[in-house]
Scaffold this motif. Structure first.
Motif, PDB file in Angstrom:
ATOM      1  N   ALA A 145      -0.851 121.434  -8.802  1.00 58.90           N
ATOM      2  CA  ALA A 145      -1.147 119.807  -8.935  1.00 58.90           C
ATOM      3  C   ALA A 145      -1.706 119.739 -10.373  1.00 58.90           C
ATOM      4  CB  ALA A 145      -2.002 119.562  -7.796  1.00 58.90           C
ATOM      5  N   ALA A 146      -2.501 120.595 -10.920  1.00 54.68           N
ATOM      6  CA  ALA A 146      -3.006 120.471 -12.166  1.00 54.68           C
ATOM      7  C   ALA A 146      -1.710 120.749 -13.114  1.00 54.68           C
ATOM      8  CB  ALA A 146      -4.070 121.483 -12.348  1.00 54.68           C
ATOM      9  N   LEU A 147      -0.902 121.360 -12.960  1.00 55.53           N
ATOM     10  CA  LEU A 147       0.300 121.511 -13.704  1.00 55.53           C
ATOM     11  C   LEU A 147       0.961 120.433 -13.803  1.00 55.53           C
ATOM     12  CD1 LEU A 147       2.299 123.127 -15.595  1.00 55.53           C
ATOM     13  CD2 LEU A 147       3.510 124.041 -13.271  1.00 55.53           C
ATOM     14  N   PHE A 148       1.425 119.839 -12.665  1.00 59.58           N
ATOM     15  CA  PHE A 148       2.072 118.637 -12.701  1.00 59.58           C
ATOM     16  C   PHE A 148       1.367 117.454 -13.556  1.00 59.58           C
ATOM     17  CE2 PHE A 148       3.187 114.593 -10.972  1.00 59.58           C
ATOM     18  CZ  PHE A 148       4.682 114.365 -10.774  1.00 59.58           C
ATOM     19  N   LYS A 149       0.151 117.424 -13.160  1.00 59.17           N
ATOM     20  CA  LYS A 149      -0.628 116.276 -13.838  1.00 59.17           C
ATOM     21  C   LYS A 149      -0.751 116.614 -15.467  1.00 59.17           C
ATOM     22  CE  LYS A 149      -5.136 113.813 -13.891  1.00 59.17           C
ATOM     23  NZ  LYS A 149      -6.426 113.819 -13.214  1.00 59.17           N
ATOM     24  N   LYS A 150      -0.666 117.694 -15.658  1.00 57.40           N
ATOM     25  CA  LYS A 150      -1.029 118.009 -17.161  1.00 57.40           C
ATOM     26  C   LYS A 150       0.467 117.647 -17.846  1.00 57.40           C
ATOM     27  CE  LYS A 150      -3.460 119.632 -19.247  1.00 57.40           C
ATOM     28  NZ  LYS A 150      -4.685 118.741 -20.324  1.00 57.40           N
ATOM     29  N   LEU A 151       1.507 118.067 -17.070  1.00 54.40           N
ATOM     30  CA  LEU A 151       2.831 117.840 -17.668  1.00 54.40           C
ATOM     31  C   LEU A 151       3.224 116.276 -17.743  1.00 54.40           C
ATOM     32  CD1 LEU A 151       5.126 120.479 -16.403  1.00 54.40           C
ATOM     33  CD2 LEU A 151       4.148 120.266 -18.566  1.00 54.40           C
ATOM     34  N   LEU A 152       2.887 115.567 -16.662  1.00 55.25           N
ATOM     35  CA  LEU A 152       2.644 114.201 -16.781  1.00 55.25           C
ATOM     36  C   LEU A 152       2.287 113.697 -17.772  1.00 55.25           C
ATOM     37  CD1 LEU A 152       3.897 111.653 -15.210  1.00 55.25           C
ATOM     38  CD2 LEU A 152       1.505 111.901 -13.963  1.00 55.25           C
ATOM     39  N   ASN A 153       0.994 113.700 -18.018  1.00 52.06           N
ATOM     40  CA  ASN A 153       0.145 113.136 -19.189  1.00 52.06           C
ATOM     41  C   ASN A 153       0.986 113.536 -20.502  1.00 52.06           C
ATOM     42  OD1 ASN A 153      -1.676 112.368 -17.139  1.00 52.06           O
ATOM     43  ND2 ASN A 153      -3.056 114.085 -17.632  1.00 52.06           N
ATOM     44  N   LEU A 154       1.174 114.557 -20.744  1.00 55.26           N
ATOM     45  CA  LEU A 154       1.871 115.195 -22.043  1.00 55.26           C
ATOM     46  C   LEU A 154       3.206 114.492 -22.160  1.00 55.26           C
ATOM     47  CD1 LEU A 154       1.074 119.007 -22.012  1.00 55.26           C
ATOM     48  CD2 LEU A 154       0.082 117.766 -23.480  1.00 55.26           C
ATOM     49  N   THR A 155       3.934 114.141 -21.248  1.00 56.58           N
ATOM     50  CA  THR A 155       5.038 113.496 -21.376  1.00 56.58           C
ATOM     51  C   THR A 155       5.166 112.004 -21.322  1.00 56.58           C
ATOM     52  OG1 THR A 155       6.322 115.020 -19.699  1.00 56.58           O
ATOM     53  CG2 THR A 155       7.366 112.874 -20.020  1.00 56.58           C
ATOM     54  N   VAL A 156       4.139 111.472 -20.767  1.00 56.11           N
ATOM     55  CA  VAL A 156       3.868 110.057 -20.972  1.00 56.11           C
ATOM     56  C   VAL A 156       3.336 109.553 -22.248  1.00 56.11           C
ATOM     57  CG1 VAL A 156       2.650 107.802 -20.053  1.00 56.11           C
ATOM     58  CG2 VAL A 156       3.616 109.576 -18.452  1.00 56.11           C
ATOM     59  N   GLU A 157       2.357 110.409 -22.497  1.00 50.77           N
ATOM     60  CA  GLU A 157       1.735 110.030 -23.910  1.00 50.77           C
ATOM     61  C   GLU A 157       2.520 110.122 -25.124  1.00 50.77           C
ATOM     62  OE1 GLU A 157      -1.542 112.686 -24.252  1.00 50.77           O
ATOM     63  OE2 GLU A 157      -0.568 114.152 -25.341  1.00 50.77           O
ATOM     64  N   ALA A 158       3.667 110.919 -24.874  1.00 54.98           N
ATOM     65  CA  ALA A 158       4.634 111.340 -26.029  1.00 54.98           C
ATOM     66  C   ALA A 158       5.717 109.999 -25.843  1.00 54.98           C
ATOM     67  CB  ALA A 158       5.482 112.552 -26.041  1.00 54.98           C
ATOM     68  N   TYR A 159       6.201 109.935 -24.708  1.00 52.73           N
ATOM     69  CA  TYR A 159       7.320 109.109 -24.315  1.00 52.73           C
ATOM     70  C   TYR A 159       6.773 107.596 -24.894  1.00 52.73           C
ATOM     71  CZ  TYR A 159      11.069 106.581 -21.896  1.00 52.73           C
ATOM     72  OH  TYR A 159      11.911 105.757 -21.287  1.00 52.73           O
ATOM     73  N   TYR A 160       5.666 107.182 -24.630  1.00 51.17           N
ATOM     74  CA  TYR A 160       5.358 105.682 -24.887  1.00 51.17           C
ATOM     75  C   TYR A 160       4.594 105.731 -26.140  1.00 51.17           C
ATOM     76  CZ  TYR A 160       6.516 104.180 -20.439  1.00 51.17           C
ATOM     77  OH  TYR A 160       7.170 103.664 -19.399  1.00 51.17           O
ATOM     78  N   SER A 161       4.797 106.716 -27.239  1.00 55.32           N
ATOM     79  CA  SER A 161       4.382 106.432 -28.589  1.00 55.32           C
ATOM     80  C   SER A 161       5.755 106.733 -29.487  1.00 55.32           C
ATOM     81  CB  SER A 161       3.672 107.734 -28.977  1.00 55.32           C
ATOM     82  OG  SER A 161       4.282 109.025 -29.061  1.00 55.32           O
ATOM     83  N   HIS A 162       7.129 106.750 -28.779  1.00 56.53           N
ATOM     84  CA  HIS A 162       8.187 106.699 -29.465  1.00 56.53           C
ATOM     85  C   HIS A 162       8.391 105.176 -29.984  1.00 56.53           C
ATOM     86  CE1 HIS A 162      12.341 107.110 -30.725  1.00 56.53           C
ATOM     87  NE2 HIS A 162      12.116 108.437 -30.912  1.00 56.53           N
ATOM     88  N   PRO A 163       9.092 105.016 -31.273  1.00 51.54           N
ATOM     89  CA  PRO A 163       9.299 103.770 -31.728  1.00 51.54           C
ATOM     90  C   PRO A 163      10.367 102.753 -30.942  1.00 51.54           C
ATOM     91  CG  PRO A 163       8.910 104.743 -33.592  1.00 51.54           C
ATOM     92  CD  PRO A 163       8.938 105.608 -32.402  1.00 51.54           C
ATOM     93  N   GLU A 164      11.238 103.494 -30.405  1.00 50.27           N
ATOM     94  CA  GLU A 164      12.163 102.983 -29.525  1.00 50.27           C
ATOM     95  C   GLU A 164      11.683 102.473 -28.089  1.00 50.27           C
ATOM     96  OE1 GLU A 164      16.783 103.895 -28.363  1.00 50.27           O
ATOM     97  OE2 GLU A 164      16.002 105.196 -29.882  1.00 50.27           O
ATOM     98  N   ILE A 165      10.831 103.098 -27.846  1.00 49.68           N
ATOM     99  CA  ILE A 165      10.373 102.770 -26.493  1.00 49.68           C
ATOM    100  C   ILE A 165       9.402 101.692 -26.516  1.00 49.68           C
ATOM    101  CG2 ILE A 165       8.831 103.609 -24.498  1.00 49.68           C
ATOM    102  CD1 ILE A 165      11.535 104.819 -24.746  1.00 49.68           C
ATOM    103  N   TRP A 166       8.698 101.555 -27.769  1.00 52.74           N
ATOM    104  CA  TRP A 166       7.939 100.409 -28.024  1.00 52.74           C
ATOM    105  C   TRP A 166       8.851  99.077 -27.987  1.00 52.74           C
ATOM    106  CZ3 TRP A 166       4.954 102.260 -33.147  1.00 52.74           C
ATOM    107  CH2 TRP A 166       3.730 103.201 -32.836  1.00 52.74           C
TER     108      TRP A 166
END
Length: 202
Positions: A145-166
């Protein structure tokens, strides 16, 4: 191509001249991916490519590669905002977790994670999130569960910092140095995007 969005004609990069030089450099760098990994191995990166794509329901190569580059840099630099007592460091958790996932997939399906069908991948991801992936001995030193949460956090923080997603979510980008003027609920500054009446998929 843009996903379904309420801002089909908006492009946040049209606002770049309002940002200071430092901000411009940071945001523009996010439009250029490399795939030159410092921490991740090729196999680990391909596991993550499939995993992250499913997490954000987005398979666009340039977006997901940016996410992978971000995760690679974060893990290589040892950057970690918080970690529960007893949990491995992020780099150890992800490396050992992806190795355990690889063994589990080949044990259960005789295939690597990134070769599985999306339905099988989603089932495994759901099981990881609830500590249910077998064989359990493979995960002895990896809190699933900690692995899932860590990968979720890393993915979301990167995804929503991309200008195209903005652009797709109607975020106007950094407000510095011009700042916000209209601060009341429902008010938008002239440079902020306005929701368009009809949704389109480009």
């Amino acid at each position: 191509m843009k996903k379904l969005t309420r801002y089909p004609s908006y492009d946040v990069m049209h606002e770049k001249d309002a940002w200071d030089d430092h901000t411009q450099r940071i945001v523009l760098s996010r439009l250029h991916t490399t795939g030159d990994y410092v921490f991740l191995t090729t196999i680990e990166a391909e596991h993550l490519r499939a995993w992250c794509s499913l997490l954000v329901d987005d398979e666009r190569p340039e977006i997901i590669q940016f996410v992978l580059d971000h995760i690679d840099r974060t893990l290589a630099g040892g950057q970690e905002s918080q970690r529960k007592s007893g949990e491995p460091e992020a780099a150890v958790l992800v490396r050992e977790g992806l190795h355990a996932l690889d063994i589990a997939c080949q044990t259960i399906h005789t295939e690597r994670f990134f070769h599985l069908q999306p339905k099988q991948q989603k089932k495994l991801m759901l099981d990881v999130s609830s500590n249910q992936v077998v064989p359990f001995e493979v995960w002895q030193h990896v809190p699933q569960a900690a692995l899932f949460k860590k990968l979720l956090n890393l993915t979301v923080e990167a995804y929503y910092s991309h200008p195209e997603i903005w652009s797709e979510i109607g975020y106007g980008g950094p407000a510095y140095p011009r700042g916000y003027v209209r601060m009341h609920p429902g008010q938008l500054d002239p440079w902020e995007p306005k929701e368009e009446k009809q949704q389109h998929e480009a």
